[in-house]
Design a protein around this motif. Structure first.
Motif, PDB file in Angstrom:
ATOM      1  N   ASN A 132      31.597  21.612  41.695  1.00 25.37           N
ATOM      2  CA  ASN A 132      31.648  21.887  40.192  1.00 25.37           C
ATOM      3  C   ASN A 132      32.254  23.386  40.337  1.00 25.37           C
ATOM      4  N   VAL A 133      33.165  23.663  39.325  1.00 24.01           N
ATOM      5  CA  VAL A 133      34.024  24.912  39.099  1.00 24.01           C
ATOM      6  C   VAL A 133      33.164  26.020  39.107  1.00 24.01           C
ATOM      7  N   ALA A 134      31.882  26.076  38.283  1.00 28.94           N
ATOM      8  CA  ALA A 134      31.090  27.174  38.475  1.00 28.94           C
ATOM      9  C   ALA A 134      30.553  27.537  39.636  1.00 28.94           C
ATOM     10  N   VAL A 135      29.917  26.429  40.361  1.00 34.11           N
ATOM     11  CA  VAL A 135      29.426  26.474  41.634  1.00 34.11           C
ATOM     12  C   VAL A 135      30.385  27.229  42.753  1.00 34.11           C
ATOM     13  N   ALA A 136      31.688  26.792  42.537  1.00 38.58           N
ATOM     14  CA  ALA A 136      32.659  27.215  43.563  1.00 38.58           C
ATOM     15  C   ALA A 136      33.056  28.610  43.217  1.00 38.58           C
ATOM     16  N   ALA A 137      33.129  29.030  41.795  1.00 32.28           N
ATOM     17  CA  ALA A 137      33.244  30.520  41.624  1.00 32.28           C
ATOM     18  C   ALA A 137      32.215  31.256  42.015  1.00 32.28           C
ATOM     19  N   GLY A 138      30.941  30.779  42.160  1.00 32.59           N
ATOM     20  CA  GLY A 138      29.805  31.725  42.375  1.00 32.59           C
ATOM     21  C   GLY A 138      30.021  31.791  43.998  1.00 32.59           C
ATOM     22  N   VAL A 139      30.449  30.601  44.656  1.00 28.69           N
ATOM     23  CA  VAL A 139      30.295  31.081  46.164  1.00 28.69           C
ATOM     24  C   VAL A 139      31.715  32.054  46.401  1.00 28.69           C
ATOM     25  N   VAL A 140      32.836  31.918  45.953  1.00 30.97           N
ATOM     26  CA  VAL A 140      33.803  32.837  46.094  1.00 30.97           C
ATOM     27  C   VAL A 140      33.527  34.189  45.852  1.00 30.97           C
ATOM     28  N   MET A 141      32.982  34.303  44.520  1.00 36.43           N
ATOM     29  CA  MET A 141      32.631  35.736  44.095  1.00 36.43           C
ATOM     30  C   MET A 141      31.729  36.585  44.998  1.00 36.43           C
ATOM     31  N   PHE A 142      30.577  36.024  45.493  1.00 37.85           N
ATOM     32  CA  PHE A 142      29.519  36.737  46.246  1.00 37.85           C
ATOM     33  C   PHE A 142      30.126  36.830  47.502  1.00 37.85           C
ATOM     34  N   ARG A 143      31.171  36.172  48.173  1.00 41.67           N
ATOM     35  CA  ARG A 143      31.520  36.326  49.445  1.00 41.67           C
ATOM     36  C   ARG A 143      32.828  37.277  49.535  1.00 41.67           C
ATOM     37  N   LEU A 144      33.429  37.184  48.300  1.00 39.44           N
ATOM     38  CA  LEU A 144      34.562  38.360  48.278  1.00 39.44           C
ATOM     39  C   LEU A 144      34.450  39.583  47.701  1.00 39.44           C
ATOM     40  N   VAL A 145      33.536  39.790  46.619  1.00 40.92           N
ATOM     41  CA  VAL A 145      33.284  41.076  45.934  1.00 40.92           C
ATOM     42  C   VAL A 145      32.522  42.058  46.818  1.00 40.92           C
ATOM     43  N   GLN A 146      32.874  43.056  47.109  1.00 37.58           N
ATOM     44  CA  GLN A 146      32.156  44.207  48.060  1.00 37.58           C
ATOM     45  C   GLN A 146      30.886  44.603  47.005  1.00 37.58           C
ATOM     46  N   GLN A 196      37.235  41.202  51.906  1.00 35.63           N
ATOM     47  CA  GLN A 196      36.633  41.445  50.711  1.00 35.63           C
ATOM     48  C   GLN A 196      37.554  42.174  49.714  1.00 35.63           C
ATOM     49  N   LEU A 197      37.129  42.152  48.650  1.00 35.22           N
ATOM     50  CA  LEU A 197      37.975  42.827  47.375  1.00 35.22           C
ATOM     51  C   LEU A 197      37.060  44.047  46.760  1.00 35.22           C
ATOM     52  N   THR A 198      37.808  45.145  46.671  1.00 35.39           N
ATOM     53  CA  THR A 198      37.453  46.128  46.061  1.00 35.39           C
ATOM     54  C   THR A 198      37.966  46.322  44.626  1.00 35.39           C
ATOM     55  N   ALA A 199      39.125  45.585  44.583  1.00 37.76           N
ATOM     56  CA  ALA A 199      40.069  45.593  43.366  1.00 37.76           C
ATOM     57  C   ALA A 199      41.124  44.278  43.333  1.00 37.76           C
ATOM     58  N   ILE A 216      48.267  38.146  36.316  1.00 32.73           N
ATOM     59  CA  ILE A 216      48.692  38.170  37.611  1.00 32.73           C
ATOM     60  C   ILE A 216      49.713  38.754  38.027  1.00 32.73           C
ATOM     61  N   SER A 217      50.793  38.742  37.260  1.00 36.42           N
ATOM     62  CA  SER A 217      51.962  39.472  37.659  1.00 36.42           C
ATOM     63  C   SER A 217      51.723  41.026  37.803  1.00 36.42           C
ATOM     64  N   THR A 218      51.182  41.474  36.710  1.00 34.91           N
ATOM     65  CA  THR A 218      50.614  43.037  36.840  1.00 34.91           C
ATOM     66  C   THR A 218      49.871  43.357  37.946  1.00 34.91           C
ATOM     67  N   PHE A 219      48.922  42.681  38.209  1.00 31.60           N
ATOM     68  CA  PHE A 219      47.999  42.834  39.318  1.00 31.60           C
ATOM     69  C   PHE A 219      48.785  42.671  40.705  1.00 31.60           C
ATOM     70  N   THR A 220      49.476  41.684  40.779  1.00 33.96           N
ATOM     71  CA  THR A 220      50.264  41.680  42.189  1.00 33.96           C
ATOM     72  C   THR A 220      51.333  42.794  42.243  1.00 33.96           C
ATOM     73  N   GLY A 221      51.915  42.963  40.964  1.00 38.41           N
ATOM     74  CA  GLY A 221      52.976  44.399  40.966  1.00 38.41           C
ATOM     75  C   GLY A 221      52.193  45.676  41.397  1.00 38.41           C
ATOM     76  N   ARG A 222      50.760  45.736  41.093  1.00 35.87           N
ATOM     77  CA  ARG A 222      50.044  46.919  41.590  1.00 35.87           C
ATOM     78  C   ARG A 222      49.834  46.781  43.042  1.00 35.87           C
ATOM     79  N   HIS A 223      50.062  45.668  43.515  1.00 35.24           N
ATOM     80  CA  HIS A 223      49.597  45.409  45.034  1.00 35.24           C
ATOM     81  C   HIS A 223      48.134  45.158  45.077  1.00 35.24           C
ATOM     82  N   LEU A 224      47.513  44.651  43.952  1.00 38.20           N
ATOM     83  CA  LEU A 224      46.312  44.056  43.838  1.00 38.20           C
ATOM     84  C   LEU A 224      46.292  42.663  44.310  1.00 38.20           C
ATOM     85  N   PRO A 225      45.202  42.226  45.195  1.00 40.54           N
ATOM     86  CA  PRO A 225      45.269  40.831  45.810  1.00 40.54           C
ATOM     87  C   PRO A 225      44.674  39.673  44.524  1.00 40.54           C
TER      88      PRO A 225
END
Length: 256
Positions: free
Chosen positions: A242-256, A203-206, A176-185
């Motif tokens: 459920n955590v897996a359901v929530a992950a699916g919802v967020v991933m398909f919404r945020l990933v381009q 949405q995210l590309t990275a 997390i610290s490395t990603f945010t240090g690279r200005h990646l959300p």
């Protein structure tokens, strides 16, 4: 050349059985794939296999797809019943070397990643890895407390997606610290007073999405490190997803 094994006391048979345990995997630096689907996915991905084991029927049925350069062992039905972790094994298995580098490098990681913080249910983990694969993510980081990706139940639940995307085991604080240090959300998924609806961020590309423990969510210190924490609005009366359901919802919404 296929070697026939008829004794359950054979040294190799004992080693294969032991691969269902962490100690056995560490001793041989390998893990076990069980079922034709997983073996086939590994073959398709040109993943290294050190041995293929199966009953005569299973080896004959899949002979055309078995790589010629991998040692093959024919097992009796009774021996095959004792090797796997399932109650009713199909009767075909493969051994795979443990990866030499399981940590990865967040300073060069590209694309969108899923971070798992203390996720413990094998079914949830497998579902999230498969969903990450389907949604086009680069990889999944298994953080502290998350069940091992080499557990038999996790392997089965991933359904071969482990051969399509990168899987690493690492400290999420570093990633997390490395990603945010690279200005990646890095978006956490936890309800706090500053959290935003998952629909209200770009949405995210990275970058990365963090999913926390089934009962307790993300660790408090990780919540403080993210770019933003997100929540999924619930319209009905269910307390949570459920955590897996929530992950699916967020991933398909945020990933381009």
């Amino acid at each position: 050349m296929t070697e026939k094994i008829t004794s359950g006391q054979n040294k190799k048979v004992k080693q294969w059985r032991a691969l269902n345990t962490k100690k056995g995997r560490k001793a041989t630096q390998s893990y076990l794939l069980e079922s034709w689907h997983l073996v086939q996915e590994a073959i398709k991905a040109k993943h290294e296999l050190t041995a293929i084991m199966g009953t005569a029927d299973q080896l004959a049925e899949h002979a055309a797809e078995l790589p010629a350069n991998v040692a093959t062992y024919e097992l009796t039905d009774s021996i095959a019943q004792t090797i796997g972790d399932t109650g009713t094994p199909q009767g075909i298995f493969a051994t795979v070397p443990l990866p030499k580098d399981t940590v990865g490098d967040p300073s060069t990681a590209e694309g969108v990643w899923l971070f798992l913080d203390y996720v413990q249910d094998p079914g949830n983990i497998g579902t999230m890895v498969r969903t990450a694969d389907a949604a086009g993510l680069t990889g999944v980081v298994f953080g502290k407390g998350t069940a091992s990706r080499f557990l038999p139940k996790v392997l089965r639940s991933m359904q071969g997606s482990q051969f399509h995307i990168q899987l690493v085991e690492a400290d999420l604080h570093d990633w997390i610290s490395t990603f945010t240090g690279r200005h990646l959300p890095v978006y956490g998924t936890n309800l706090d007073r500053d959290a935003k609806s998952y629909r209200d961020v770009p949405q995210l590309t990275a970058g990365a999405i963090v999913m926390g423990n089934e009962g307790n969510g993300m660790a408090p210190d990780l919540q403080q490190m993210t770019t933003r924490n997100l929540y999924i609005p619930i319209k009905g009366q269910a307390e949570s997803l459920n955590v897996a359901v929530a992950a699916g919802v967020v991933m398909f919404r945020l990933v381009q």
